[in-house]
Design an enzyme around this catalytic site. Structure first.
Site, mmCIF file in Angstrom:
data_model
loop_
_atom_site.group_PDB
_atom_site.id
_atom_site.type_symbol
_atom_site.label_atom_id
_atom_site.label_comp_id
_atom_site.label_asym_id
_atom_site.label_seq_id
_atom_site.Cartn_x
_atom_site.Cartn_y
_atom_site.Cartn_z
ATOM 1 N N ALA A 28 0.841 -1.202 0.000
ATOM 2 C CA ALA A 28 0.000 0.000 0.000
ATOM 3 C C ALA A 28 0.869 1.243 0.000
ATOM 4 O O ALA A 28 1.959 1.260 0.583
ATOM 5 C CB ALA A 28 -0.930 0.003 1.208
ATOM 6 N N ASP A 29 0.372 2.275 -0.665
ATOM 7 C CA ASP A 29 1.057 3.564 -0.634
ATOM 8 C C ASP A 29 0.030 4.662 -0.851
ATOM 9 O O ASP A 29 -1.066 4.418 -1.340
ATOM 10 C CB ASP A 29 2.156 3.651 -1.682
ATOM 11 N N GLN A 30 0.412 5.867 -0.469
ATOM 12 C CA GLN A 30 -0.495 6.997 -0.548
ATOM 13 C C GLN A 30 0.245 8.205 -1.105
ATOM 14 O O GLN A 30 1.398 8.461 -0.738
ATOM 15 C CB GLN A 30 -1.049 7.321 0.840
ATOM 16 N N ALA A 90 -3.443 3.701 -2.699
ATOM 17 C CA ALA A 90 -3.404 2.551 -3.602
ATOM 18 C C ALA A 90 -3.040 1.276 -2.855
ATOM 19 O O ALA A 90 -2.295 1.305 -1.870
ATOM 20 C CB ALA A 90 -2.399 2.798 -4.722
#
Length: 209
Positions: A84-86, A121
């Site tokens: 996950a990343d933002q 994401a």
């Protein structure tokens, strides 16, 4: 099964692996009955961003999430890996974590009185390959803030907190005072969109209900 011996929501015999050292993401999964193994991915995010600097912020978030999931999936072939990343973007410009309190104040001054986007994401890997990916977006409108208000927030939040996120705020704490309007799921804002993630897990038969 969790350490307390209670039944686990996770159906597969393989481990659920979170390719992140984020305490917030781990706690989000634990709050919905899942017990992830945390195995942080060591990737150079700025190098990945430089590969295609013109990428739209949601695409960049997906690329970073995929890179994390792929890196851990190669050594966790028998597990289900969540990457996950933002990405925070203001008018399409991507923000990075501030290096110190002064830079955090500068970030807040630019965000004040305006609406920015948080693109969160997730990439899911199984058997060493990406099997699903998605991105969710939240819109956050910050109050108009003068220099005195920004300085007061930065001082109260402290250097550790204002430099730990790209927007220099934690919405689950003092940061909520900065905003006038928020559109988007709370877990998306925290960096791990739970509803679409759980839906995909359920579709694959990974959850008990």
């Amino acid at each position: 099964m969790p350490e307390d011996g209670s039944p686990d929501l996770w159906r597969p015999v393989t481990a659920l692996v979170l390719a992140s050292g984020s305490i917030t993401r781990r706690l989000l999964l634990e709050s919905v009955g899942l017990s992830p193994v945390c195995d942080p991915a060591d990737i150079d995010e700025r190098s990945l961003e430089a590969v295609s600097p013109a990428s739209a912020p949601p695409d960049l978030a997906l690329r970073l999430a995929e890179a994390k999931a792929s890196a851990i999936a190669q050594r966790r072939l028998d597990g289900v890996v969540i990457g996950a990343d933002q990405v925070l973007a203001l008018d399409g410009e991507v923000f990075h974590k501030p290096a110190g309190s002064d830079e955090a104040a500068a970030h807040l001054a630019r965000l004040a009185g305006r609406t920015h986007h948080l693109h969160s994401a997730v990439a899911i890997a199984e058997g060493g390959r990406i099997v699903d990916r998605f991105v969710e977006t939240a819109r956050l409108t910050m109050r108009a803030l003068d220099a005195e208000a920004i300085a007061a927030y930065v001082a109260l939040a402290g250097p550790a907190r204002v430099t730990s996120s790209v927007g220099a705020y934690q919405i689950e704490g003092l940061g909520i005072h900065l905003f006038s309007h928020i559109e988007g799921d709370h877990s998306t804002i925290l960096g791990l969109p739970l509803l679409p993630l759980l839906s995909r897990m359920r579709q694959r038969g990974w959850l008990r209900f």
